[in-house]
Design a protein around this motif. Structure first.
Motif, PDB file in Angstrom:
ATOM      1  N   ASP A  76       0.817  -1.223   0.000  1.00 27.25           N
ATOM      2  CA  ASP A  76       0.000   0.000   0.000  1.00 27.25           C
ATOM      3  C   ASP A  76       0.846   1.266   0.000  1.00 27.25           C
ATOM      4  O   ASP A  76       0.439   2.288   0.541  1.00 27.25           O
ATOM      5  N   ALA A  77       2.028   1.205  -0.549  1.00 32.80           N
ATOM      6  CA  ALA A  77       2.907   2.379  -0.577  1.00 32.80           C
ATOM      7  C   ALA A  77       3.438   2.586  -1.982  1.00 32.80           C
ATOM      8  O   ALA A  77       3.582   1.640  -2.757  1.00 32.80           O
ATOM      9  N   ILE A  78       3.716   3.840  -2.305  1.00 30.21           N
ATOM     10  CA  ILE A  78       4.379   4.168  -3.557  1.00 30.21           C
ATOM     11  C   ILE A  78       5.813   3.651  -3.482  1.00 30.21           C
ATOM     12  O   ILE A  78       6.346   3.084  -4.411  1.00 30.21           O
ATOM     13  N   GLN A  79       6.420   3.883  -2.338  1.00 29.61           N
ATOM     14  CA  GLN A  79       7.799   3.458  -2.107  1.00 29.61           C
ATOM     15  C   GLN A  79       7.953   3.249  -0.614  1.00 29.61           C
ATOM     16  O   GLN A  79       7.361   3.941   0.190  1.00 29.61           O
ATOM     17  N   GLY A  80       8.740   2.277  -0.238  1.00 30.79           N
ATOM     18  CA  GLY A  80       8.997   2.059   1.179  1.00 30.79           C
ATOM     19  C   GLY A  80      10.291   1.310   1.347  1.00 30.79           C
ATOM     20  O   GLY A  80      10.740   0.625   0.433  1.00 30.79           O
ATOM     21  N   GLY A  81      10.887   1.465   2.494  1.00 31.34           N
ATOM     22  CA  GLY A  81      12.130   0.768   2.723  1.00 31.34           C
ATOM     23  C   GLY A  81      12.792   1.221   3.995  1.00 31.34           C
ATOM     24  O   GLY A  81      12.170   1.794   4.882  1.00 31.34           O
ATOM     25  N   GLY A  82      14.061   0.955   4.036  1.00 28.12           N
ATOM     26  CA  GLY A  82      14.844   1.313   5.196  1.00 28.12           C
ATOM     27  C   GLY A  82      16.069   2.095   4.786  1.00 28.12           C
ATOM     28  O   GLY A  82      16.566   1.961   3.666  1.00 28.12           O
ATOM     29  N   LEU A  83      16.528   2.922   5.696  1.00 26.12           N
ATOM     30  CA  LEU A  83      17.788   3.642   5.523  1.00 26.12           C
ATOM     31  C   LEU A  83      18.702   3.210   6.647  1.00 26.12           C
ATOM     32  O   LEU A  83      18.276   3.086   7.803  1.00 26.12           O
ATOM     33  N   LEU A  84      19.950   2.978   6.325  1.00 29.51           N
ATOM     34  CA  LEU A  84      20.941   2.560   7.303  1.00 29.51           C
ATOM     35  C   LEU A  84      22.047   3.604   7.360  1.00 29.51           C
ATOM     36  O   LEU A  84      22.549   4.032   6.323  1.00 29.51           O
ATOM     37  N   ALA A  85      22.382   4.029   8.564  1.00 28.04           N
ATOM     38  CA  ALA A  85      23.453   5.013   8.758  1.00 28.04           C
ATOM     39  C   ALA A  85      24.686   4.300   9.302  1.00 28.04           C
ATOM     40  O   ALA A  85      24.580   3.431  10.164  1.00 28.04           O
ATOM     41  N   ARG A  86      25.823   4.705   8.784  1.00 22.08           N
ATOM     42  CA  ARG A  86      27.102   4.180   9.266  1.00 22.08           C
ATOM     43  C   ARG A  86      27.985   5.353   9.652  1.00 22.08           C
ATOM     44  O   ARG A  86      27.958   6.397   9.005  1.00 22.08           O
ATOM     45  N   ASN A  87      28.793   5.150  10.696  1.00 21.35           N
ATOM     46  CA  ASN A  87      29.713   6.212  11.121  1.00 21.35           C
ATOM     47  C   ASN A  87      30.990   6.170  10.292  1.00 21.35           C
ATOM     48  O   ASN A  87      31.112   5.363   9.359  1.00 21.35           O
ATOM     49  N   SER A  88      31.937   7.014  10.627  1.00 26.12           N
ATOM     50  CA  SER A  88      33.160   7.129   9.828  1.00 26.12           C
ATOM     51  C   SER A  88      34.006   5.859   9.827  1.00 26.12           C
ATOM     52  O   SER A  88      34.834   5.675   8.941  1.00 26.12           O
ATOM     53  N   THR A  89      33.802   4.968  10.787  1.00 28.99           N
ATOM     54  CA  THR A  89      34.525   3.692  10.802  1.00 28.99           C
ATOM     55  C   THR A  89      33.760   2.587  10.094  1.00 28.99           C
ATOM     56  O   THR A  89      34.221   1.460  10.036  1.00 28.99           O
ATOM     57  N   GLY A  90      32.570   2.918   9.555  1.00 24.66           N
ATOM     58  CA  GLY A  90      31.770   1.934   8.832  1.00 24.66           C
ATOM     59  C   GLY A  90      30.809   1.150   9.705  1.00 24.66           C
ATOM     60  O   GLY A  90      30.105   0.266   9.213  1.00 24.66           O
ATOM     61  N   ARG A  91      30.756   1.466  10.981  1.00 18.03           N
ATOM     62  CA  ARG A  91      29.844   0.748  11.875  1.00 18.03           C
ATOM     63  C   ARG A  91      28.434   1.289  11.756  1.00 18.03           C
ATOM     64  O   ARG A  91      28.212   2.490  11.647  1.00 18.03           O
ATOM     65  N   VAL A  92      27.468   0.383  11.815  1.00 20.23           N
ATOM     66  CA  VAL A  92      26.060   0.762  11.753  1.00 20.23           C
ATOM     67  C   VAL A  92      25.712   1.535  13.017  1.00 20.23           C
ATOM     68  O   VAL A  92      26.024   1.111  14.126  1.00 20.23           O
ATOM     69  N   CYS A  93      25.074   2.694  12.826  1.00 19.29           N
ATOM     70  CA  CYS A  93      24.729   3.525  13.978  1.00 19.29           C
ATOM     71  C   CYS A  93      23.312   4.074  13.913  1.00 19.29           C
ATOM     72  O   CYS A  93      22.846   4.716  14.860  1.00 19.29           O
ATOM     73  N   GLY A  94      22.587   3.831  12.817  1.00 21.45           N
ATOM     74  CA  GLY A  94      21.236   4.358  12.712  1.00 21.45           C
ATOM     75  C   GLY A  94      20.397   3.608  11.702  1.00 21.45           C
ATOM     76  O   GLY A  94      20.923   3.021  10.757  1.00 21.45           O
ATOM     77  N   LEU A  95      19.104   3.619  11.952  1.00 20.00           N
ATOM     78  CA  LEU A  95      18.154   2.918  11.100  1.00 20.00           C
ATOM     79  C   LEU A  95      16.859   3.720  11.038  1.00 20.00           C
ATOM     80  O   LEU A  95      16.386   4.223  12.066  1.00 20.00           O
ATOM     81  N   MET A  96      16.308   3.851   9.849  1.00 20.31           N
ATOM     82  CA  MET A  96      14.984   4.442   9.696  1.00 20.31           C
ATOM     83  C   MET A  96      14.177   3.562   8.762  1.00 20.31           C
ATOM     84  O   MET A  96      14.667   3.165   7.702  1.00 20.31           O
ATOM     85  N   LEU A  97      12.948   3.263   9.161  1.00 22.67           N
ATOM     86  CA  LEU A  97      12.004   2.583   8.293  1.00 22.67           C
ATOM     87  C   LEU A  97      10.963   3.610   7.884  1.00 22.67           C
ATOM     88  O   LEU A  97      10.452   4.359   8.725  1.00 22.67           O
ATOM     89  N   TYR A  98      10.673   3.670   6.606  1.00 24.46           N
ATOM     90  CA  TYR A  98       9.776   4.683   6.085  1.00 24.46           C
ATOM     91  C   TYR A  98       8.993   4.126   4.912  1.00 24.46           C
ATOM     92  O   TYR A  98       9.311   3.074   4.365  1.00 24.46           O
ATOM     93  N   ARG A  99       7.963   4.857   4.550  1.00 26.28           N
ATOM     94  CA  ARG A  99       7.270   4.583   3.291  1.00 26.28           C
ATOM     95  C   ARG A  99       6.652   5.879   2.798  1.00 26.28           C
ATOM     96  O   ARG A  99       6.437   6.814   3.569  1.00 26.28           O
ATOM     97  N   ILE A 100       6.408   5.905   1.508  1.00 24.82           N
ATOM     98  CA  ILE A 100       5.758   7.054   0.896  1.00 24.82           C
ATOM     99  C   ILE A 100       4.383   6.580   0.459  1.00 24.82           C
ATOM    100  O   ILE A 100       4.259   5.628  -0.314  1.00 24.82           O
ATOM    101  N   LEU A 101       3.369   7.239   1.011  1.00 24.73           N
ATOM    102  CA  LEU A 101       1.989   6.821   0.797  1.00 24.73           C
ATOM    103  C   LEU A 101       1.256   7.753  -0.147  1.00 24.73           C
ATOM    104  O   LEU A 101       1.458   8.970  -0.106  1.00 24.73           O
ATOM    105  N   ALA A 102       0.400   7.180  -0.962  1.00 28.58           N
ATOM    106  CA  ALA A 102      -0.509   7.988  -1.774  1.00 28.58           C
ATOM    107  C   ALA A 102      -1.620   8.469  -0.845  1.00 28.58           C
ATOM    108  O   ALA A 102      -2.148   7.695  -0.056  1.00 28.58           O
ATOM    109  N   VAL A 103      -1.942   9.740  -0.943  1.00 32.12           N
ATOM    110  CA  VAL A 103      -2.988  10.321  -0.108  1.00 32.12           C
ATOM    111  C   VAL A 103      -4.092  10.825  -1.030  1.00 32.12           C
ATOM    112  O   VAL A 103      -3.858  11.733  -1.831  1.00 32.12           O
TER     113      VAL A 103
END
Length: 140
Positions: free
Chosen positions: A42-69
């Motif tokens: 039920d989304a136009i687009q959806g997924g996850g974003l992963l953030a890594r710090n300067s050493t390449g370690r995972v430090c952040g995560l966002m789950l999102y979607r773009i919905l038709a309204v």
């Protein structure tokens, strides 16, 4: 602190699971994978974003979607954001939100939605007040 944010790739699901568990401890691998699959329903687009710090370690995560309204343009919906740093996770969260906004604007989004569990009515009113979609008026 240099933060690199990129779309979550299938080979990074386990890295994302570690952060998802920080925000929601009972997550298991099957639940995590189902949540990722559900993002595009039920989304136009959806997924996850992963953030890594300067050493390449995972430090952040966002789950999102773009919905038709209906009757309006598409809207960015943030389902989960987890940022981890020993001292200051705010720059990580900022980088994730910035990237999500960039992706959303490319899809024509002009509005933001968030998903939040309802707790008590007072918490709900505080959350609605915080985003500026409520007006309270009185005569006295």
């Amino acid at each position: 602190m240099a933060i690199v944010v990129k779309p979550l790739e299938p080979n990074e699901f386990d890295d994302g699971l570690v952060l998802a568990r920080l925000g929601h401890a009972p997550f298991d691998e099957a639940t995590w994978r189902e949540e990722l699959r559900a993002l595009s329903r039920d989304a136009i687009q959806g997924g996850g974003l992963l953030a890594r710090n300067s050493t390449g370690r995972v430090c952040g995560l966002m789950l999102y979607r773009i919905l038709a309204v209906p009757g309006a343009g598409p809207s960015l919906e943030i389902l989960r954001l987890v940022a981890f740093d020993l001292m200051n996770p705010l720059p990580i969260a900022d980088a994730l939100v910035y990237e999500a906004f960039q992706l959303a604007r490319l899809q024509g989004c002009e509005t933001l939605r968030t998903v939040r569990r309802l707790t008590t009515p007072a918490d709900t009113i505080a959350a609605v007040l915080a985003v500026g979609v409520i007006e309270l008026h009185s005569v006295f």
